[in-house]
Design a protein around this motif. Structure first.
Motif, PDB file in Angstrom:
ATOM      1  N   SER A  46       0.832  -1.212   0.000  1.00  0.00           N
ATOM      2  CA  SER A  46       0.000   0.000   0.000  1.00  0.00           C
ATOM      3  C   SER A  46       0.868   1.264   0.000  1.00  0.00           C
ATOM      4  O   SER A  46       0.572   2.254  -0.698  1.00  0.00           O
ATOM      5  N   THR A  49       2.497   1.521  -3.498  1.00  0.00           N
ATOM      6  CA  THR A  49       1.507   1.875  -4.512  1.00  0.00           C
ATOM      7  C   THR A  49       1.089   3.337  -4.392  1.00  0.00           C
ATOM      8  O   THR A  49       0.879   4.042  -5.393  1.00  0.00           O
ATOM      9  N   GLY A  50       0.968   3.826  -3.147  1.00  0.00           N
ATOM     10  CA  GLY A  50       0.617   5.223  -2.949  1.00  0.00           C
ATOM     11  C   GLY A  50       1.670   6.171  -3.539  1.00  0.00           C
ATOM     12  O   GLY A  50       1.350   7.177  -4.183  1.00  0.00           O
ATOM     13  N   SER A  51       2.947   5.873  -3.299  1.00  0.00           N
ATOM     14  CA  SER A  51       4.022   6.696  -3.853  1.00  0.00           C
ATOM     15  C   SER A  51       4.023   6.632  -5.371  1.00  0.00           C
ATOM     16  O   SER A  51       4.220   7.644  -6.070  1.00  0.00           O
ATOM     17  N   ARG A  52       3.823   5.425  -5.935  1.00  0.00           N
ATOM     18  CA  ARG A  52       3.806   5.251  -7.389  1.00  0.00           C
ATOM     19  C   ARG A  52       2.677   6.059  -8.019  1.00  0.00           C
ATOM     20  O   ARG A  52       2.860   6.756  -9.038  1.00  0.00           O
ATOM     21  N   GLU A  53       1.492   5.943  -7.430  1.00  0.00           N
ATOM     22  CA  GLU A  53       0.355   6.664  -7.999  1.00  0.00           C
ATOM     23  C   GLU A  53       0.526   8.184  -7.881  1.00  0.00           C
ATOM     24  O   GLU A  53       0.097   8.946  -8.762  1.00  0.00           O
ATOM     25  N   GLY A  54       1.153   8.634  -6.796  1.00  0.00           N
ATOM     26  CA  GLY A  54       1.405  10.070  -6.653  1.00  0.00           C
ATOM     27  C   GLY A  54       2.307  10.606  -7.750  1.00  0.00           C
ATOM     28  O   GLY A  54       2.082  11.698  -8.295  1.00  0.00           O
ATOM     29  N   GLN A  56       2.769   9.245 -10.751  1.00  0.00           N
ATOM     30  CA  GLN A  56       2.100   9.160 -12.046  1.00  0.00           C
ATOM     31  C   GLN A  56       1.045  10.249 -12.217  1.00  0.00           C
ATOM     32  O   GLN A  56       0.871  10.798 -13.315  1.00  0.00           O
ATOM     33  N   ARG A  57       0.344  10.580 -11.145  1.00  0.00           N
ATOM     34  CA  ARG A  57      -0.675  11.630 -11.261  1.00  0.00           C
ATOM     35  C   ARG A  57      -0.056  13.018 -11.474  1.00  0.00           C
ATOM     36  O   ARG A  57      -0.651  13.885 -12.102  1.00  0.00           O
ATOM     37  N   ASP A 133       0.365  -3.501 -11.822  1.00  0.00           N
ATOM     38  CA  ASP A 133      -0.394  -2.744 -10.816  1.00  0.00           C
ATOM     39  C   ASP A 133       0.022  -3.099  -9.393  1.00  0.00           C
ATOM     40  O   ASP A 133      -0.258  -2.338  -8.459  1.00  0.00           O
ATOM     41  N   THR A 148       8.062  -1.706  -6.956  1.00  0.00           N
ATOM     42  CA  THR A 148       7.121  -1.286  -7.982  1.00  0.00           C
ATOM     43  C   THR A 148       7.789  -0.179  -8.789  1.00  0.00           C
ATOM     44  O   THR A 148       8.870   0.315  -8.414  1.00  0.00           O
ATOM     45  N   ALA A 150       7.170   3.458 -11.458  1.00  0.00           N
ATOM     46  CA  ALA A 150       6.295   4.519 -11.985  1.00  0.00           C
ATOM     47  C   ALA A 150       6.999   5.177 -13.181  1.00  0.00           C
ATOM     48  O   ALA A 150       8.150   5.625 -13.056  1.00  0.00           O
TER      49      ALA A 150
END
Length: 493
Positions: A46, A49-54, A56-57, A133, A148, A150
């Motif tokens: 978690s 994934t949070g760092s990766r999504e940050g 990418q966004r 993912d 993971t 990004a």
């Protein structure tokens, strides 16, 4: 052939319980460790994934990152706690920027550290990793990591990894604790099972001990009861004790029957030997020419005929007893017992006119029975009195029916009577009272010229009455005469 190995039931119960508990502990430990690992790795995934999504966004590129003056803020987001030195310390979280070929890049002017290069080497295809993912396991310098990726807007890739060493250490500590606690439980279960099985199986040991004692000849042994036994064991104990009682009774009955048979054979041989010896003696006298006078030859012939008649009567009575012992099916029909009694009393009066005979059997008294057998019963009882009591001893014959329908025949004399020990054996075959003058003191019904009975009369009486479903009882005492009561069941409707 290999010998068959045997194991005690106590050992088998212990092994089964221990194996079942061991299987349960193994399954429970595996499930708990799997759940703990899933929980801890889920927390790490978690975070990654949070760092990766940050990243990418944000749509940020490497040039934009280098032009930002707030690099420290970006680094705090990606790797909190790291310093700006060229050689980074060994943290739990590692990130590195790589190009499409996987070559590490300078990030904000900082040269990649050895661990960052190792992470770039561990991830063979960074672009493909950015498409996943979920985080995946990699090995960085021999240490497990979850990683993971990004992909930034300019095509470069940021690899993010977090060490799972603490997770594996926690799982190992939990496994050791579960193994220690499980081993303790298995030992306690084995001890408690052995103790419980020993207490539960103690009745079976009592059964084995009792069976061994019985095998050695002690038929009186029984399985003792216990207060803490279980229901099934108690039922087995009661069933075995009942069986042992039946076995003992059957053994005693067999021994008694064998003893009676031996005594019967000996008595029969003795009874037959006496007349045979007399006949053989007269024949030897005749063969040697010692019977010269006609009167002597006539007397010898008469004696031989008398002894032959005696043997014939003895054989007939033995055949009668043998037939009754086989419990033949009687042809029952209505029989007037009063008529049979009056006929037998008339015969006794004709043979001994001086004897007083009183008969209380007026009217008709019908019973279901075999007429020849009942006539033999009455004849044997009166013959016994005629032979073994003085003529002056009165005789009373009574016949009555009870309220329940039973017919009672009572034949009593006022002779000398019998001792109690002799009365107990009055129905034994070939039994005679020695040294007595009468009182119905023998069970014989046939006599020779000297009034000696065969000792089978009362045995025949008991056997015939038993074949009719009745019973015979005796009342006597020294000087009080003898009374025999025959009870026949009521006739069926």
């Amino acid at each position: 052939m290999r010998p068959h190995r045997t194991h005690s039931l106590r050992t088998r119960l212990t092994l089964v319980n221990v194996l079942l508990l061991a299987l349960g502990i193994t399954v429970a430990t595996a499930v708990s460790l799997f759940g703990l690992r899933h929980y801890l790795l889920g927390a790490i995934d978690s975070e990654l994934t949070g760092s990766r999504e940050g990243l990418q966004r944000s749509g940020i590129t490497m040039k934009q990152i280098e032009s930002l003056s707030a690099l420290a803020a970006v680094r705090d987001i990606l790797a909190p706690g790291e310093s700006g030195a060229s050689t980074l310390p060994k943290p739990d979280t590692v990130f590195v920027c790589v190009d499409a070929s996987g070559r590490p890049l300078f990030f904000a002017g900082i040269m990649p550290s050895e661990r960052q290069r190792a992470l770039a080497v561990a991830v063979e295809d960074p672009v493909a990793a950015a498409r996943y993912d979920t985080a995946r396991d990699v090995d960085v310098d021999g240490e497990p990591y979850r990683t993971t990726a990004a992909q930034l807007a300019d095509g470069s890739v940021v690899l993010l990894a977090k060490s799972t060493k603490t997770v594996h250490q926690s799982l190992q500590r939990a496994l050791k604790l579960d193994l220690a606690f499980g081993t303790l439980l298995l030992v306690l279960l084995a001890v408690m099972t052995l103790m419980s099985a020993g207490r539960t199986l103690r009745p079976l040991e009592d059964m084995v001990e009792t069976a061994s004692a019985i095998a050695e000849g002690d038929l009186t042994r029984r399985i003792p009861g216990r207060h803490d036994t279980i229901a099934e064991t108690e039922q087995l104990r009661l069933a075995l004790n009942s069986m042992l009682q039946q076995v003992e009774s059957a053994y005693v009955t067999r021994e008694r029957s064998a003893a009676q048979l031996r005594r019967f054979v000996a008595d029969a041989s003795h009874e037959l030997r006496t007349p045979l010896a007399a006949i053989r003696g007269y024949l030897q006298l005749y063969a040697r020419g010692m019977l010269r006078e006609r009167a002597e030859r006539t007397r010898a012939l008469a004696r031989m005929n008398a002894e032959a008649d005696r043997m014939g009567r003895l054989v007939d009575e033995l055949l009668t007893l043998a037939r009754l012992d086989q419990r033949p099916e009687l042809r029952l029909r209505p029989v007037d017992l009063s008529r049979l009694i009056r006929d037998a009393a008339d015969d006794l009066r004709a043979q001994q006119p001086d004897r007083t005979v009183e008969v209380a059997a007026d009217g008709t008294m019908l019973v279901q029975g075999d007429e020849s057998g009942l006539r033999q019963v009455i004849g044997n009882l009166l013959t016994n009195i005629r032979v073994h009591t003085p003529v002056a001893a009165p005789v009373t014959v009574e016949l009555a029916r009870s309220e329940c329908g039973e017919v009672r025949l009572r034949v009593a004399d006022q002779g000398p009577g019998m001792e109690g020990a002799d009365a107990d054996r009055i129905f034994d075959r070939f039994f005679r009272v020695t040294g007595s003058t009468g009182g119905g003191s023998t069970s014989g019904s046939d006599t020779d010229g000297n009034g000696n009975g065969s000792g089978l009369g009362m045995s025949i009486v008991q056997a015939v009455v038993a074949s009719h479903g009745g019973e015979v009882t005796v009342e006597t005492a020294p000087g009080a005469g003898l009374a025999v009561t025959v009870t026949l069941p009521c006739p069926s409707p």
